[in-house]
Design an enzyme around this catalytic site. Sequence first.
Site, mmCIF file in Angstrom:
data_model
loop_
_atom_site.group_PDB
_atom_site.id
_atom_site.type_symbol
_atom_site.label_atom_id
_atom_site.label_comp_id
_atom_site.label_asym_id
_atom_site.label_seq_id
_atom_site.Cartn_x
_atom_site.Cartn_y
_atom_site.Cartn_z
ATOM 1 N N THR A 226 0.772 -1.086 0.070
ATOM 2 C CA THR A 226 -0.065 0.017 -0.032
ATOM 3 C C THR A 226 0.983 1.314 0.011
ATOM 4 O O THR A 226 2.074 1.104 -0.391
ATOM 5 C CB THR A 226 -0.936 0.169 1.269
ATOM 6 N N ASN A 227 0.052 2.488 0.368
ATOM 7 C CA ASN A 227 1.235 3.566 0.221
ATOM 8 C C ASN A 227 0.812 4.346 1.459
ATOM 9 O O ASN A 227 -0.310 4.196 2.153
ATOM 10 C CB ASN A 227 1.059 4.177 -1.096
ATOM 11 N N ALA A 228 1.137 5.878 1.516
ATOM 12 C CA ALA A 228 0.950 6.399 2.764
ATOM 13 C C ALA A 228 -0.075 7.440 2.692
ATOM 14 O O ALA A 228 -0.431 8.419 3.641
ATOM 15 C CB ALA A 228 2.069 7.223 3.142
#
Length: 434
Positions: A226-228
Site C-alpha cells: 500500500t502507500n501513505a
Amino acid sequence: MSENTLRGKQIVLGVTGSIAAYKAVSLLRTLAQEGADVSVVMTSAATQFVTPLTFETLSGRPVRQGLFADAESMPHLQGTQEADLVLVAPATANCLTKCALGLADDLLSTLLLAARCPIVMAPAMDGEMWNHPALVAHVRTLRERGVVVLEPAEGPLASGLVGTGRLPAERTIVDAVYARLSHQPARAAACLGPGRQADRRDWVGQRVLVSAGPTREPIDAVRFITNASSGKMGYAVAAAAAERGAEVVLVSGPTALPSPPNVQTISALTAEDMYQALDARFAWATVLIMTAAVGDFRPRHPVPTKMKKHEWNGMPLDLERTPDILESLSRKRTHQVLVGFAAESEDLLANGRKKLHQKNLDVIVVNRITGDHSAFGSETNEAILLPRDGEPRHLDRLPKRVLADRLLDMVQDRCVPSHVPLAQPKSEGIRRIH
Ligand code: C5P
C-alpha cells in the site's frame, strides 16, 4: 433530528414489494419529522408486506395504489406535478427495470414516467439480482438520465446469504433526498469550517465522481502493498462539491475517515476494485476527480493463505502493473471533465505537464511529497493547479478543504452543461462553456 429542514417539500414516497418495505414506515416518519409533506404510493406487491393503513395513519393522507381504483381522473398526475421529489424506497429490481425502460403498467411506474421532478431510488434485493448484468445496465441507464440510484448496503440478506442488496441506511436515504433537493441550510452550515461561506450552491446540477485514499494489493492473506495516502484530500474535495450542491459519489480506498455529509461513499480495496467501481459510474458523472493514490504494482500471484515466516527467506516478489484508471477512463470520456493529482518529488511542473497530456486531463494538481512539504497525511497541502488550457496557479500551503474549493473554482470554468435536463433550481453562479 427535527430541524424541519424539509419544511414545505412535497415528497412522493413510492413503496415496492420488498421485505424491506417495513423500513419505509420509519423512513416516512423521519421525512415527516423533518418537515416534508409526504404522500405514499404503493405497488400491489408492497401491500403484501405492509398494509396501506400503516402509511395512511402516519402520513395522514390516503395511500394511492391503483391506476383505475381512484375516483380522481389522471391519478398518475395527481400530486406529481407539485412534487419536489419522488423517492422510491425500497425499489425492487422490477421497479428499477420498469423505470429504466419507461414501462408504465401500474400507478407508481406511470407516475415515475410522468414525473418532472428529481427521482431518488433506494434499491433492496438479493445480491445476485443487484449484480445481474441486466440490472447493472438498467441502473446505468437510470443514472445517465439523472435519476439518483443509491448503492444498496452490504450485510445479511433476506435470502439468508450475505451480500450487497440491503436497503441503504435510512440516514443515507434521507441525506440523498437533501442532496438532490439541494436545500439543506442547517446541514450545510454545520459542516462549514471557520470563515467559509454558507451559501455557495454553484455546483448544483453537476455529478461528481471522486476517488480517494490508497489501495491495497494483497501479497498473501494478511500482507499487502500500500502507500501513505490518508484520503484527506479526496474526502475534502467530495465534501466541498457536496456542500456546493453537486451530487457526489466517493470511491474510497481504506481510510480512517468518516463519509462526508451528503456523499455516497463506496469502498474499494485494490486498484482493480477501484477501477470497476469508477468505471461503473463514469457515464453518470459530469466530473471525475482522481485524488486516490492508486497502487502502481501488485503481486502477480497473491497467495490466498498466510505464508509462513520461513517461506519469505529470499523470496522474490513478482510484480505486475495495475490498471491506470485515469488513463483508461479518459479514453472513454464523452462530456466529462477529468482531474488528476500528481504526487511528485522533483521537477513538479514538468512532470505535472507530462501527466496532464499523457492522461488527457483538463486539470492536474501537482503536490510535493518530499521534505517538510509532503502532502501525505497532512491537514494542509501546497500545490500547483495546472490547467490544460491556461497558466499554472501556484497555491501557498492551505488546509485541504480550502484547496478543494480552489480546485473546484478552476474546474467549474471547464464544466459543460449536463446532457440531462435538470428539474431542480438552476444555479446562478455556475459558469459553463458552450
Ligand atoms: O501516473 P501517476 O500515478 O503519477 O498519476 C497520478 C494520477 O493518476 C492520480 O490522479 C491517480 O489517481 C491516477 N492513477 C490512476 N491509476 C493508477 C495510477 C494513478 O488512475 N494506476
